[in-house]
Design a protein around this motif. Structure first.
Motif, mmCIF file in Angstrom:
data_model
loop_
_atom_site.group_PDB
_atom_site.id
_atom_site.type_symbol
_atom_site.label_atom_id
_atom_site.label_comp_id
_atom_site.label_asym_id
_atom_site.label_seq_id
_atom_site.Cartn_x
_atom_site.Cartn_y
_atom_site.Cartn_z
ATOM 1 N N VAL A 1 -1.596 -4.571 4.625
ATOM 2 C CA VAL A 1 -2.657 -5.022 3.710
ATOM 3 C C VAL A 1 -3.196 -6.385 4.123
ATOM 4 C CG1 VAL A 1 -3.186 -5.675 1.326
ATOM 5 C CG2 VAL A 1 -1.777 -3.656 1.794
ATOM 6 N N SER B 1 0.838 -1.202 0.000
ATOM 7 C CA SER B 1 0.000 0.000 0.000
ATOM 8 C C SER B 1 0.869 1.247 0.000
ATOM 9 C CB SER B 1 -0.949 0.005 1.196
ATOM 10 O OG SER B 1 -1.943 0.980 1.067
ATOM 11 N N ARG C 1 -10.548 2.443 -2.262
ATOM 12 C CA ARG C 1 -9.114 2.551 -2.532
ATOM 13 C C ARG C 1 -8.828 3.450 -3.731
ATOM 14 N NH1 ARG C 1 -6.827 -3.607 -1.358
ATOM 15 N NH2 ARG C 1 -7.872 -3.879 0.647
#
Length: 324
Positions: A219, A150, A314
């Protein structure tokens, strides 16, 4: 004043922009004219009615938001008069940050260093401090090959910059072409898209024989496990969350046979002798002095519902901030 209120647990559209009475500071509190308010994934979980660890969904109606930056506009009894009119950033013990004015205890105030914008200060007070703590646990060196999951997120983007500054070779993993381009711009030597099935092979090819020595994993799930498989012997795996909904699966056999170290890095090991206050102060100074630049996605206060939707999908880069 205006605030974002939640009257029923559920989707992002349940957040509504309303007129509410201005809050009055009690003993030990100040009222802040808010210029920026931080948005966390935990806010979205609480909005939906889901408990997150010790954090329970708030009684309704509620104003979410646990961090704000702005100017101290009023003092409650017992507060040092020198706080009045100062630019500050604060962590809020009882929420209320999604508003034009918010209450904070004086003990939770941090002066904003000169030249640092309010939205950047909000990004650094919690997310930045967490990055500083993780780096304390990781103890990176110039010999490390660091993989950041991420990497276009609020925390990941700071870890990419810090690892690069330590002289490490940095691999950033993010979702989509735009985010991987952003990760390269932040200084990653290698940036790959986890949405492609072959991203671990891309990493191995790019490293050309070198092996990953450190993974920062917030994540979890399948992607976290794929990152674990990239670690070389004696590698360090630092877990700090599972945005995918499931933590990375790690067995004792993984640790023994591959001589790995796996650490849940959010805890006492990340706290320096000066406590969280030292971490937060260091984080703010790192940003003020230009050594770390928080990546931000901004929404005006009245679009808090859109901010939550973008965070959950996201679609946002870096730290999501509501601005006023």
């Amino acid at each position: 004043m205006h605030a974002i209120r939640l009257h029923a647990y559920g989707p992002a559209r349940n957040l509504t922009h309303e007129t509410v009475p201005a809050p009055l500071p009690a003993e030990g509190q100040v009222r802040i004219d808010v210029q920026a308010s931080g948005v966390h994934l935990i806010d979205a979980r609480l909005r939906s009615g889901t408990a997150v660890g010790p954090h329970l969904p708030p009684p309704l109606p509620a104003v979410l938001g646990g961090e704000v930056a702005g100017v101290v506009a009023a003092l409650g009894p017992g507060v040092d008069a020198t706080w009045l009119g100062r630019r500050v950033v604060a962590q809020l013990t009882a929420g209320g940050g999604y508003a034009e004015q918010a209450l904070a205890f004086a003990r939770d105030l941090y002066p904003i260093p000169g030249g640092l914008d309010a939205d950047a200060a909000v990004a650094m007070v919690t997310t930045g401090a967490t990055a500083q703590g993780l780096l304390r646990v990781a103890r990176l060196t110039a010999q490390d090959v660091v993989l950041v999951m991420s990497a276009a997120g609020g925390l990941g983007s700071l870890l990419v910059q810090a690892a690069r500054a330590a002289g490490a070779l940095v691999v950033g993993v993010a979702g989509g072409a735009a985010k991987t381009a952003r990760v390269r711009a932040l200084g990653a030597d290698v940036a790959v898209d986890y949405r492609t099935d072959h991203w671990p092979a891309q990493v191995r090819t790019a490293l050309d024989g070198r092996e990953v020595s450190v993974v920062f994993d917030g994540v979890g799930g399948i992607a976290g496990r794929q990152a674990l498989e990239l670690l070389g012997p004696a590698g360090r795996f630092l877990l700090h969350g599972w945005a995918a909904g499931e933590p990375t699966e790690i067995s004792t056999r993984d640790l023994v046979e591959r001589q790995l170290t796996a650490t849940w890095a959010i805890g006492p090991d990340m706290i320096p002798p000066g406590g969280m206050r030292e971490l937060i102060t260091r984080s703010l100074n790192e940003a003020a002095e230009g050594r770390l630049t928080p990546l931000l996605t901004r929404f005006p206060l009245e679009r808090a519902a859109d901010a939550h939707a973008a965070l959950e999908a996201r679609q946002a880069e870096g730290k999501v901030v509501l601005t006023l």
